[in-house]
Enzyme design. Structure first.
Site, short mmCIF file in Angstrom:
data_model
loop_
_atom_site.label_atom_id
_atom_site.label_comp_id
_atom_site.label_asym_id
_atom_site.label_seq_id
_atom_site.Cartn_x
_atom_site.Cartn_y
_atom_site.Cartn_z
N CYS A 293 21.20 -5.79 81.47
CA CYS A 293 21.00 -5.45 82.89
C CYS A 293 22.21 -4.77 83.52
O CYS A 293 22.10 -4.15 84.58
CB CYS A 293 20.63 -6.69 83.69
SG CYS A 293 19.19 -7.51 83.05
N HIS B 81 21.43 -6.40 91.69
CA HIS B 81 20.51 -6.40 90.55
C HIS B 81 19.23 -7.10 90.98
O HIS B 81 19.27 -8.19 91.56
CB HIS B 81 21.17 -7.14 89.38
CG HIS B 81 20.27 -7.30 88.19
ND1 HIS B 81 19.44 -6.29 87.75
CD2 HIS B 81 20.07 -8.35 87.35
CE1 HIS B 81 18.77 -6.71 86.69
NE2 HIS B 81 19.13 -7.96 86.43
N ASN C 21 12.18 -7.39 87.21
CA ASN C 21 13.50 -7.14 86.62
C ASN C 21 13.38 -6.00 85.60
O ASN C 21 12.82 -6.19 84.53
CB ASN C 21 14.01 -8.42 85.97
CG ASN C 21 15.42 -8.27 85.42
OD1 ASN C 21 15.91 -7.15 85.26
ND2 ASN C 21 16.06 -9.37 85.11
N1 COA Z 1 4.08 -19.97 85.96
C1 COA Z 1 3.92 -21.27 86.22
N2 COA Z 1 4.80 -22.20 85.80
C2 COA Z 1 5.84 -21.78 85.08
C3 COA Z 1 6.07 -20.44 84.77
C4 COA Z 1 5.12 -19.52 85.24
N3 COA Z 1 5.24 -18.19 85.01
N4 COA Z 1 7.21 -20.33 84.06
C5 COA Z 1 7.71 -21.57 83.93
N5 COA Z 1 6.88 -22.46 84.54
C6 COA Z 1 7.03 -23.90 84.65
C7 COA Z 1 7.89 -24.49 83.57
O1 COA Z 1 7.13 -24.70 82.39
C8 COA Z 1 8.30 -25.80 84.21
O2 COA Z 1 7.25 -26.72 84.10
P1 COA Z 1 7.56 -28.28 83.84
O3 COA Z 1 8.36 -28.71 85.04
O4 COA Z 1 6.21 -28.84 83.74
O5 COA Z 1 8.35 -28.30 82.57
C9 COA Z 1 8.44 -25.43 85.70
O6 COA Z 1 7.69 -24.21 85.87
C10 COA Z 1 9.86 -25.21 86.15
O7 COA Z 1 10.52 -24.39 85.20
P2 COA Z 1 11.96 -23.83 85.44
O8 COA Z 1 12.33 -22.96 84.29
O9 COA Z 1 12.87 -24.96 85.80
O10 COA Z 1 11.69 -22.95 86.75
P3 COA Z 1 12.71 -22.17 87.66
O11 COA Z 1 12.57 -22.60 89.06
O12 COA Z 1 14.08 -22.18 87.06
O13 COA Z 1 12.15 -20.70 87.59
C11 COA Z 1 12.72 -18.67 86.48
C12 COA Z 1 12.08 -20.03 86.35
C13 COA Z 1 12.66 -17.99 85.12
C14 COA Z 1 11.91 -17.86 87.49
C15 COA Z 1 14.17 -18.82 86.97
O14 COA Z 1 14.83 -19.78 86.20
C16 COA Z 1 14.94 -17.55 86.91
O15 COA Z 1 14.62 -16.57 87.57
N6 COA Z 1 16.04 -17.53 86.12
C17 COA Z 1 16.86 -16.38 85.99
C18 COA Z 1 16.20 -15.42 85.09
C19 COA Z 1 16.84 -14.10 85.14
O16 COA Z 1 17.19 -13.61 86.19
N7 COA Z 1 16.97 -13.48 83.97
C20 COA Z 1 17.51 -12.20 83.86
C21 COA Z 1 18.95 -12.22 84.18
S1 COA Z 1 19.49 -10.60 84.20
#
Ligand code: COA
Length: 327
Positions: A118, A254, A284
Site C-alpha cells: 500500500c 491511505h 482498499n
Molecule cells: N462479515 C461479517 N463478519 C466478519 C467479517 C465479515 N466480512 N469478517 C470478519 N468477521 C467476523 C469475525 O469472524 C469475528 O467473528 P467472531 O467474533 O465470531 O470470531 C468478528 O467479525 C470480529 O472480527 P475482527 O477481525 O476482530 O473484526 P474487526 O473489527 O477487527 O474488523 C477488519 C475486521 C478486517 C475490518 C479490521 O480488523 C481491519 O480493517 N483491519 C485492518 C485491515 C487493513 O487495513 N489492512 C490493510 C492494511 S494496508
C-alpha cells in the site's frame, strides 16, 4: 536562476481510473457470510471496483497516467522518469513501469516499479522527488496501480470485503515554487506475517501448504499497528517541518478503513471535513488509494492550489510513509 535556489518537485497534474465493474456490499452478501451493515460499520466501504478479465494493472495505470498528463499539460516527450507502485504486476518482468512506458510511447528514461504494497505510491513519490530536486529528472510520472482482485480469496470474508482495483497518478515537475516539502518512509519486516501473500516466484507452493495464493491478513493486529504507526509518521512529518497540525489544510490518507482514518484525524485534531475520504467508493486499492483520493479531491475542487497537504500510508511489510506537499 541562482545556483543556490532550491528546486522543488511540484505536482502539476493528477489522474485516476477505476474499472467499470462495481461490486457492492449487497453483491458480497451473496458470496460470503457477511452483511452490508457489518462492512459499512467496520470499514466504511460501500463498494469496490473490479478489473475486467482482460484488464491488467498496466491497463489501469495507463488510464490514470493519461489523465494526469492531460491535467499537467505534458506529453510523452516531456516525461523523463517513471515509477509505478504495485504489488500486482502484469508479468514477473518486464516491470509495469516499462510496459506503461511503451504504451505511452515514451522511450529511454528510467522506468521501474516499487513493491511496497500500500505504500507504493508514496515510496515512488519520494524517489521521484529526489530525482527531480537533484536535477536528475525534470518531469516524473508517479503511479500507484493494482488489480488486487486477482490475489483475493473470494471465499474469505475477512479479506474479500476490503480490497479493490484502481489506479492513480501524479506528474511531478521541477519548479522554484514549492512543491513537495518532505517525504518520510519507513518499514519493519518483523511484522511480515500479519499481512502477506504466501506465493511468489522464488518461494513456490509446497505440498504441506494449506494457504492458497491469496492475501493473508490478521486484520485486528494489522489495525492496531497501522493506527500507532500512522500517528508516529504524521507527527514525525510535522516535527521535521516545524509545523503545528492546525496548519495542514488537507489530510489525504491511505484509504484502508474509515476507523483507521478517523483515528489519525483525531490524533491531528483535524475535523473530518478536512480529511479526504474515498474508501466508501473503492475500498482498499493498496498503492492506488492515496493518488485516487488526491485526484478526486483535486478534481472536485476541494483541494486548491497553494494549500498544504499531508499524505500518509501504511501497508504490508510493514511499510509506511508520508509526504508534506504545498500543492
Ligand atoms: N462479515 C461479517 N463478519 C466478519 C467479517 C465479515 N466480512 N469478517 C470478519 N468477521 C467476523 C469475525 O469472524 C469475528 O467473528 P467472531 O467474533 O465470531 O470470531 C468478528 O467479525 C470480529 O472480527 P475482527 O477481525 O476482530 O473484526 P474487526 O473489527 O477487527 O474488523 C477488519 C475486521 C478486517 C475490518 C479490521 O480488523 C481491519 O480493517 N483491519 C485492518 C485491515 C487493513 O487495513 N489492512 C490493510 C492494511 S494496508
Amino acid at each position: 536562476m541562482n545556483v543556490n535556489d532550491r528546486i522543488y518537485a511540484r505536482i502539476t497534474g493528477t489522474g485516476s481510473y477505476l474499472p467499470e465493474r462495481v461490486l457492492s456490499n449487497a453483491d458480497l452478501e451473496k458470496m460470503v457470510d457477511t452483511s452490508d451493515e457489518w462492512i459499512r460499520s467496520r470499514t466504511g466501504i460501500e463498494r469496490r471496483h473490479i478489473a475486467a478479465d482482460d484488464q491488467t494493472t498496466t491497463d489501469l495505470a495507463e488510464q490514470a497516467a493519461r489523465r494526469a498528463m492531460e491535467a499537467a499539460g505534458v506529453g510523452p516527450a516531456d516525461i523523463d522518469f517513471i515509477v509505478v507502485g504495485t504489488t500486482t504486476p502484469d508479468l514477473v518482468f518486464p516491470n509495469v513501469g516499462c510496459l506503461l512506458q511503451q504504451r505511452l510511447d515514451i522511450h529511454g528514461c528510467p522506468a521501474f516499479s516499487v513493491e511496497t504494497a500500500c505504500s507504493g505510491f508514496i515510496y515512488g513519490l519520494s524517489i521521484a522527488d529526489r530525482y527531480v530536486t537533484s536535477g536528475a529528472a525534470r518531469c516524473a510520472l508517479v503511479i500507484g496501480a493494482e488489480t488486487l482482485s486477482r490475489i483475493v480469496d473470494w471465499e474469505d470474508r475477512g479479506t474479500c470485503v476490503i480490497f479493490g482495483d484502481g489506479a492513480g497518478a501524479a506528474i511531478l515537475q521541477a519548479d522554484q515554487a514549492p512543491g513537495i516539502l518532505s517525504c518520510h518512509l519507513g518499514a519493519d519486516g518483523r511484522y511480515w506475517d500479519l499481512l502477506y501473500n504466501p506465493y511468489g516466484t522464488s518461494r513456490q507452493r509446497r505440498p504441506d501448504d494449506t494457504e492458497g495464493p491469496f492475501i493473508q491478513m490478521k486484520g485486528n493486529e494489522v489495525f492496531k499497528v497501522a493506527v500507532k504507526t500512522l500517528e508516529n509518521v504524521v507527527e514525525e512529518t510535522l516535527r521535521a517541518n516545524d509545523l503545528d497540525h492546525h496548519e495542514i489544510d488537507w489530510l489525504v490518507p491511505h484509504q484502508a478503513n474509515i476507523r483507521i482514518i478517523q483515528a489519525t484525524a483525531r490524533r491531528l485534531d483535524m475535523p473530518m471535513d478536512k480529511v479526504v475520504v474515498t474508501v466508501q467508493e473503492h475500498g482498499n486499492t493498496s498503492a492506488a488509494s492515496v493518488p485516487l483520493a488526491l485526484d478526486q479531491a483535486v478534481r472536485d475542487g476541494r483541494i486548491q492550489r497553494g494549500e498544504l497537504l499531508l499524505l500518509e500510508t501504511f501497508g504490508g511489510g510493514f511499510t509506511w510513509g508520508s509526504a508534506l506537499i504545498r500543492f
